[in-house]
Design a protein around this motif. Structure first.
Motif, PDB file in Angstrom:
ATOM      1  N   SER A 182      46.224  21.712  36.644  1.00  0.00           N
ATOM      2  CA  SER A 182      46.559  22.168  37.988  1.00  0.00           C
ATOM      3  C   SER A 182      46.293  23.654  38.150  1.00  0.00           C
ATOM      4  O   SER A 182      45.829  24.106  39.187  1.00  0.00           O
ATOM      5  N   SER A 183      46.526  24.449  37.112  1.00  0.00           N
ATOM      6  CA  SER A 183      46.301  25.885  37.230  1.00  0.00           C
ATOM      7  C   SER A 183      44.822  26.219  37.229  1.00  0.00           C
ATOM      8  O   SER A 183      44.382  27.123  37.920  1.00  0.00           O
ATOM      9  N   SER A 184      44.002  25.462  36.442  1.00  0.00           N
ATOM     10  CA  SER A 184      42.580  25.767  36.385  1.00  0.00           C
ATOM     11  C   SER A 184      41.876  25.391  37.680  1.00  0.00           C
ATOM     12  O   SER A 184      40.840  25.954  38.010  1.00  0.00           O
ATOM     13  N   ALA A 185      42.428  24.417  38.418  1.00  0.00           N
ATOM     14  CA  ALA A 185      41.790  23.999  39.663  1.00  0.00           C
ATOM     15  C   ALA A 185      42.139  24.918  40.823  1.00  0.00           C
ATOM     16  O   ALA A 185      41.521  24.857  41.866  1.00  0.00           O
ATOM     17  N   ALA A 186      43.139  25.769  40.660  1.00  0.00           N
ATOM     18  CA  ALA A 186      43.576  26.635  41.746  1.00  0.00           C
ATOM     19  C   ALA A 186      42.750  27.909  41.789  1.00  0.00           C
ATOM     20  O   ALA A 186      42.328  28.418  40.758  1.00  0.00           O
ATOM     21  N   PRO A 187      42.456  28.447  42.973  1.00  0.00           N
ATOM     22  CA  PRO A 187      41.732  29.717  43.055  1.00  0.00           C
ATOM     23  C   PRO A 187      42.601  30.868  42.581  1.00  0.00           C
ATOM     24  O   PRO A 187      43.810  30.741  42.427  1.00  0.00           O
ATOM     25  N   THR A 188      41.970  32.005  42.346  1.00  0.00           N
ATOM     26  CA  THR A 188      42.704  33.177  41.874  1.00  0.00           C
ATOM     27  C   THR A 188      43.293  33.977  43.027  1.00  0.00           C
ATOM     28  O   THR A 188      43.766  35.079  42.841  1.00  0.00           O
ATOM     29  N   ASN A 189      43.191  33.400  44.244  1.00  0.00           N
ATOM     30  CA  ASN A 189      43.870  33.974  45.408  1.00  0.00           C
ATOM     31  C   ASN A 189      43.353  35.348  45.815  1.00  0.00           C
ATOM     32  O   ASN A 189      44.111  36.208  46.210  1.00  0.00           O
ATOM     33  N   LEU A 190      42.032  35.571  45.660  1.00  0.00           N
ATOM     34  CA  LEU A 190      41.448  36.724  46.324  1.00  0.00           C
ATOM     35  C   LEU A 190      41.601  36.544  47.840  1.00  0.00           C
ATOM     36  O   LEU A 190      41.803  37.491  48.579  1.00  0.00           O
ATOM     37  N   ASN A 191      41.540  35.293  48.279  1.00  0.00           N
ATOM     38  CA  ASN A 191      41.716  34.968  49.683  1.00  0.00           C
ATOM     39  C   ASN A 191      43.202  35.056  50.034  1.00  0.00           C
ATOM     40  O   ASN A 191      44.008  34.303  49.504  1.00  0.00           O
ATOM     41  N   PHE A 193      39.930  24.561  51.050  1.00  0.00           N
ATOM     42  CA  PHE A 193      39.011  24.265  49.955  1.00  0.00           C
ATOM     43  C   PHE A 193      39.743  24.250  48.620  1.00  0.00           C
ATOM     44  O   PHE A 193      40.571  25.099  48.338  1.00  0.00           O
ATOM     45  N   ALA A 194      39.439  23.271  47.788  1.00  0.00           N
ATOM     46  CA  ALA A 194      39.998  23.203  46.437  1.00  0.00           C
ATOM     47  C   ALA A 194      38.861  22.918  45.471  1.00  0.00           C
ATOM     48  O   ALA A 194      38.005  22.087  45.739  1.00  0.00           O
ATOM     49  N   THR A 195      38.831  23.639  44.372  1.00  0.00           N
ATOM     50  CA  THR A 195      37.777  23.408  43.395  1.00  0.00           C
ATOM     51  C   THR A 195      38.036  22.107  42.657  1.00  0.00           C
ATOM     52  O   THR A 195      39.141  21.603  42.605  1.00  0.00           O
ATOM     53  N   GLY A 196      36.993  21.554  42.072  1.00  0.00           N
ATOM     54  CA  GLY A 196      37.110  20.301  41.341  1.00  0.00           C
ATOM     55  C   GLY A 196      36.038  20.224  40.278  1.00  0.00           C
ATOM     56  O   GLY A 196      35.448  21.236  39.904  1.00  0.00           O
ATOM     57  N   LYS A 197      35.783  19.009  39.783  1.00  0.00           N
ATOM     58  CA  LYS A 197      34.842  18.830  38.675  1.00  0.00           C
ATOM     59  C   LYS A 197      33.447  19.338  39.018  1.00  0.00           C
ATOM     60  O   LYS A 197      32.742  19.857  38.164  1.00  0.00           O
ATOM     61  N   ALA A 198      33.016  19.146  40.272  1.00  0.00           N
ATOM     62  CA  ALA A 198      31.667  19.551  40.649  1.00  0.00           C
ATOM     63  C   ALA A 198      31.468  21.051  40.567  1.00  0.00           C
ATOM     64  O   ALA A 198      30.339  21.529  40.551  1.00  0.00           O
ATOM     65  N   TRP A 199      32.562  21.806  40.519  1.00  0.00           N
ATOM     66  CA  TRP A 199      32.462  23.259  40.483  1.00  0.00           C
ATOM     67  C   TRP A 199      32.790  23.839  39.105  1.00  0.00           C
ATOM     68  O   TRP A 199      32.791  25.043  38.934  1.00  0.00           O
ATOM     69  N   PRO A 202      18.941  40.282  43.697  1.00  0.00           N
ATOM     70  CA  PRO A 202      17.554  39.998  44.106  1.00  0.00           C
ATOM     71  C   PRO A 202      17.129  38.553  43.847  1.00  0.00           C
ATOM     72  O   PRO A 202      16.456  37.941  44.667  1.00  0.00           O
ATOM     73  N   LYS A 203      17.491  37.994  42.714  1.00  0.00           N
ATOM     74  CA  LYS A 203      17.178  36.602  42.394  1.00  0.00           C
ATOM     75  C   LYS A 203      18.502  35.884  42.154  1.00  0.00           C
ATOM     76  O   LYS A 203      18.979  35.804  41.036  1.00  0.00           O
ATOM     77  N   MET A 204      19.080  35.367  43.221  1.00  0.00           N
ATOM     78  CA  MET A 204      20.424  34.811  43.124  1.00  0.00           C
ATOM     79  C   MET A 204      20.404  33.372  42.621  1.00  0.00           C
ATOM     80  O   MET A 204      19.597  32.554  43.059  1.00  0.00           O
ATOM     81  N   ASN A 205      21.288  33.089  41.687  1.00  0.00           N
ATOM     82  CA  ASN A 205      21.582  31.718  41.283  1.00  0.00           C
ATOM     83  C   ASN A 205      22.567  31.168  42.307  1.00  0.00           C
ATOM     84  O   ASN A 205      23.749  31.477  42.272  1.00  0.00           O
ATOM     85  N   TRP A 206      22.065  30.391  43.260  1.00  0.00           N
ATOM     86  CA  TRP A 206      22.902  30.016  44.401  1.00  0.00           C
ATOM     87  C   TRP A 206      24.022  29.063  44.021  1.00  0.00           C
ATOM     88  O   TRP A 206      25.109  29.119  44.604  1.00  0.00           O
ATOM     89  N   GLU A 207      23.776  28.190  43.008  1.00  0.00           N
ATOM     90  CA  GLU A 207      24.875  27.320  42.572  1.00  0.00           C
ATOM     91  C   GLU A 207      26.006  28.144  41.972  1.00  0.00           C
ATOM     92  O   GLU A 207      27.187  27.916  42.271  1.00  0.00           O
ATOM     93  N   ALA A 208      25.643  29.121  41.132  1.00  0.00           N
ATOM     94  CA  ALA A 208      26.664  29.953  40.493  1.00  0.00           C
ATOM     95  C   ALA A 208      27.397  30.818  41.510  1.00  0.00           C
ATOM     96  O   ALA A 208      28.611  31.013  41.408  1.00  0.00           O
ATOM     97  N   MET A 209      26.665  31.338  42.512  1.00  0.00           N
ATOM     98  CA  MET A 209      27.330  32.163  43.516  1.00  0.00           C
ATOM     99  C   MET A 209      28.303  31.331  44.345  1.00  0.00           C
ATOM    100  O   MET A 209      29.392  31.796  44.701  1.00  0.00           O
ATOM    101  N   THR A 210      27.922  30.093  44.664  1.00  0.00           N
ATOM    102  CA  THR A 210      28.833  29.218  45.387  1.00  0.00           C
ATOM    103  C   THR A 210      30.097  28.963  44.574  1.00  0.00           C
ATOM    104  O   THR A 210      31.220  29.020  45.086  1.00  0.00           O
ATOM    105  N   LYS A 211      29.928  28.681  43.299  1.00  0.00           N
ATOM    106  CA  LYS A 211      31.094  28.457  42.437  1.00  0.00           C
ATOM    107  C   LYS A 211      31.950  29.715  42.333  1.00  0.00           C
ATOM    108  O   LYS A 211      33.181  29.640  42.288  1.00  0.00           O
ATOM    109  N   ALA A 212      31.305  30.876  42.300  1.00  0.00           N
ATOM    110  CA  ALA A 212      32.048  32.129  42.177  1.00  0.00           C
ATOM    111  C   ALA A 212      32.903  32.387  43.419  1.00  0.00           C
ATOM    112  O   ALA A 212      34.079  32.746  43.310  1.00  0.00           O
ATOM    113  N   THR A 213      32.318  32.208  44.609  1.00  0.00           N
ATOM    114  CA  THR A 213      33.104  32.439  45.827  1.00  0.00           C
ATOM    115  C   THR A 213      34.219  31.406  45.958  1.00  0.00           C
ATOM    116  O   THR A 213      35.351  31.743  46.311  1.00  0.00           O
ATOM    117  N   ASN A 214      33.905  30.155  45.671  1.00  0.00           N
ATOM    118  CA  ASN A 214      34.921  29.108  45.789  1.00  0.00           C
ATOM    119  C   ASN A 214      36.037  29.295  44.776  1.00  0.00           C
ATOM    120  O   ASN A 214      37.205  29.021  45.072  1.00  0.00           O
TER     121      ASN A 214
END
Length: 234
Positions: A90-99, A105-111, A144-156
């Motif tokens: 439960s703690s690993s699935a929760a965001p770090t509350n920068l927001n 939105f809740a993170t899950g296995k796909a992220w 300049p060369k963004m890994n878009w999957e990683a950036m999505t996971k980072a923001t989420n």
């Protein structure tokens, strides 16, 4: 020859061992329940992926569809770690509350990072590229060369439901696209109709130069609490 045949089960040494063992308490009901939950978790962890066959990160953009599988789901690489306890999950699935605002939105296995290399990239993006602004907004610096999957996971992972989708077309085109339905377990739900795009008011694409120059940052005047899907070419 068994231990019973040679008389080891009946003797002073075994009697003394039994007396010592009698003073040791057995597992509590809570410990037995926790052990059972770990067994059940290990079984479910080994089951096949969900109803859509584990198709993740399948993007249907205006110009192209992009499939990016292995980076998103751990289908290869080192053996998975033992299943975590219920509290760890439960703690690993929760965001770090920068927001600072509540978010649907809740993170899950796909992220979850699929390997240590991807985990390091995501952590770098979170530390170096996602910034909460003093006025309550958020700034996402674009490498300049963004890994878009990683950036999505980072923001989420920071509780910010901004999702980047790489599409084909004219270079350096960035726009807010239709909202894709996301399942935390399986990724994009291709059976669902795309929703309305997030309002563009309050979203700024900063560029290094003129209109067609590369985007260097995406700035929100407030932290979004609804999914924002951004289509881009690079």
């Amino acid at each position: 020859m068994t231990t019973d045949d040679i008389g080891l089960l009946d003797g002073p040494e075994m009697d003394a061992l039994r007396e010592l063992r009698a003073d040791v308490p057995g597992p509590t009901a809570t410990q037995r329940q926790a052990a059972w939950e770990r067994v059940q978790g290990a079984r479910s962890h080994a089951e096949p992926r969900g109803r859509r066959g584990g198709r993740v990160w399948l993007l249907a953009g205006a110009a192209a569809a992009v499939v990016a599988g292995g980076v998103v789901v751990a289908t290869s690489g080192p053996d998975p770690a033992p299943p975590a306890s219920t509290s760890d999950q439960s703690s690993s699935a929760a965001p770090t509350n920068l927001n600072p605002n509540p978010t649907p939105f809740a993170t899950g296995k796909a992220w979850e990072p699929s390997n240590p290399t991807e985990r390091k990239i995501i952590e770098t993006y979170r530390d170096d590229h996602v910034h909460l602004l003093p006025d309550g907004g958020v700034r996402i610096d674009i490498p300049p060369k963004m890994n878009w999957e990683a950036m999505t996971k980072a923001t989420n992972a920071e509780g910010i439901p901004v999702r980047f989708w790489a599409v084909s077309g004219t270079r350096n085109v960035w726009e807010i696209g239709a909202t894709m339905t996301i399942d935390p377990e399986d990724g994009v739900d291709m059976a669902a109709e795309p929703g309305e795009p997030y309002p563009s008011d309050g979203v700024t694409f900063e560029r290094s130069g003129g209109t067609d120059s590369p985007v260097t940052a995406v700035v929100f005047d407030h932290v979004p609490t609804e999914p924002v899907d951004i289509n881009f070419t690079q």
